[in-house]
Design an enzyme around this catalytic site. Structure first.
Site, mmCIF file in Angstrom:
data_model
loop_
_atom_site.group_PDB
_atom_site.id
_atom_site.type_symbol
_atom_site.label_atom_id
_atom_site.label_comp_id
_atom_site.label_asym_id
_atom_site.label_seq_id
_atom_site.Cartn_x
_atom_site.Cartn_y
_atom_site.Cartn_z
ATOM 1 N N SER A 13 0.818 -1.204 0.000
ATOM 2 C CA SER A 13 0.000 0.000 0.000
ATOM 3 C C SER A 13 0.857 1.261 0.000
ATOM 4 C CB SER A 13 -0.923 0.009 1.225
ATOM 5 O OG SER A 13 -0.163 -0.003 2.419
ATOM 6 N N CYS A 75 2.243 -6.744 2.019
ATOM 7 C CA CYS A 75 1.352 -5.895 2.814
ATOM 8 C C CYS A 75 0.475 -6.817 3.642
ATOM 9 C CB CYS A 75 0.503 -5.031 1.888
ATOM 10 S SG CYS A 75 -0.777 -4.052 2.727
ATOM 11 N N HIS A 196 5.823 -1.927 7.311
ATOM 12 C CA HIS A 196 6.350 -0.597 7.618
ATOM 13 C C HIS A 196 7.148 -0.589 8.928
ATOM 14 C CE1 HIS A 196 3.282 0.649 4.720
ATOM 15 N NE2 HIS A 196 3.759 1.881 4.736
#
Length: 275
Positions: A13, A75, A196
């Site tokens: 994303s 993701c 992340h």
């Protein structure tokens, strides 16, 4: 628009999937790669299942059109909310010769071996945590392992805006870690269930005990892909080995290039794509 046939597609994303991209390309450097970050619609964590599925399918189909026979969803939110539908509904009907893999199952297959207390903490986006995908998958492989979850809704926005090293980030890192550890003092292993989050490891370390293991997913997913390609020569033989890498984003190309350069420790030039 540039095209690169027979590449491994890697989708996220936003920027986080670059942690997986780096691990994969470190272990499998000879293949061609196309990375797509849907930065214009990031973060995915608070979107509904239907929206994440729609966005993810659009990105996967775009990578297929670029000539990628294999796509990795780097993701967790997309893996939790979209992967099963894509694998079970879309591939058989429209893309029977293509494959899409996620990051949740490879992680669940090994995470239980890392905990001595058989007690694991999982940090992720609201979407990943709400899906309970890790609870379900880890129980399949390690039914004796206890899993405690904590959503961290502010972490991805902080990272996407380049604030992961700021003093302001400490507040939210400390808050979510305290909420996780309050659930069980036996947690000795924490899974970073968002690609992340490795960028926050220096701050996370400040607020947990030294004996607690932090587990990012990059190397796990890369090792799983190595094994997959060995077991599926019908896919592996379709992949080109020219060591080419292309980077695309639906967002701002300059911002993407700056972030990617930090992630990958080399200069990156991104190309704009409109889905």
């Amino acid at each position: 628009m540039k095209s690169q046939k027979n590449a491994i597609g890697i989708f996220d994303s936003g920027f986080g999937g670059l942690t997986v991209f780096k691990a994969i390309t470190d272990q499998l450097p000879s293949y061609n790669y196309i990375y797509l970050g849907d930065n214009a619609r990031s973060p995915y964590g608070d979107h509904s299942f239907e929206t994440v599925y729609q966005y993810t399918l659009e990105c996967v189909e775009w990578l297929f059109k670029q000539g990628c026979p294999l796509v990795i969803l780097a993701c967790n939110t997309a893996s939790a909310k979209a992967l099963r539908n894509i694998q079970q509904l879309d591939l058989p009907k429209k893309y029977p010769n293509h494959r899409v893999l996620g990051v949740i199952r490879p992680t669940a297959e090994v995470i239980g071996e890392m905990s001595e207390t058989k007690t694991i903490g999982v940090l992720g986006t609201r979407g990943t945590i709400k899906s309970e995908s890790y609870l379900i998958e880890i129980e399949k492989f390690f039914p004796d392992v206890k899993v405690f979850q904590q959503s961290c809704p502010m972490w991805v926005p902080l990272i996407e805006n380049g604030e992961q090293a700021s003093e302001g980030a400490d507040f939210f890192v400390k808050q979510y870690l305290e909420e996780l550890m309050q659930q069980s003092t036996a947690i000795d292993t924490i899974l970073l269930a968002c690609t992340h989050y490795p960028l926050l490891i220096p701050k996370i370390r400040k607020y947990i005990q030294k004996n607690i293991k932090l587990v990012p997913q990059g190397d796990i997913v890369a090792a799983s892909l190595v094994d997959y390609l060995c077991r599926h020569p019908e896919i592996e033989t379709r992949l080109a080995r020219e060591q080419n890498q292309l980077f695309y984003t639906t967002g701002d190309v300059n911002a993407f290039g700056q972030h990617a350069t930090v992630f990958l420790e080399k200069d990156i030039v991104a190309l704009k794509v409109k889905l």
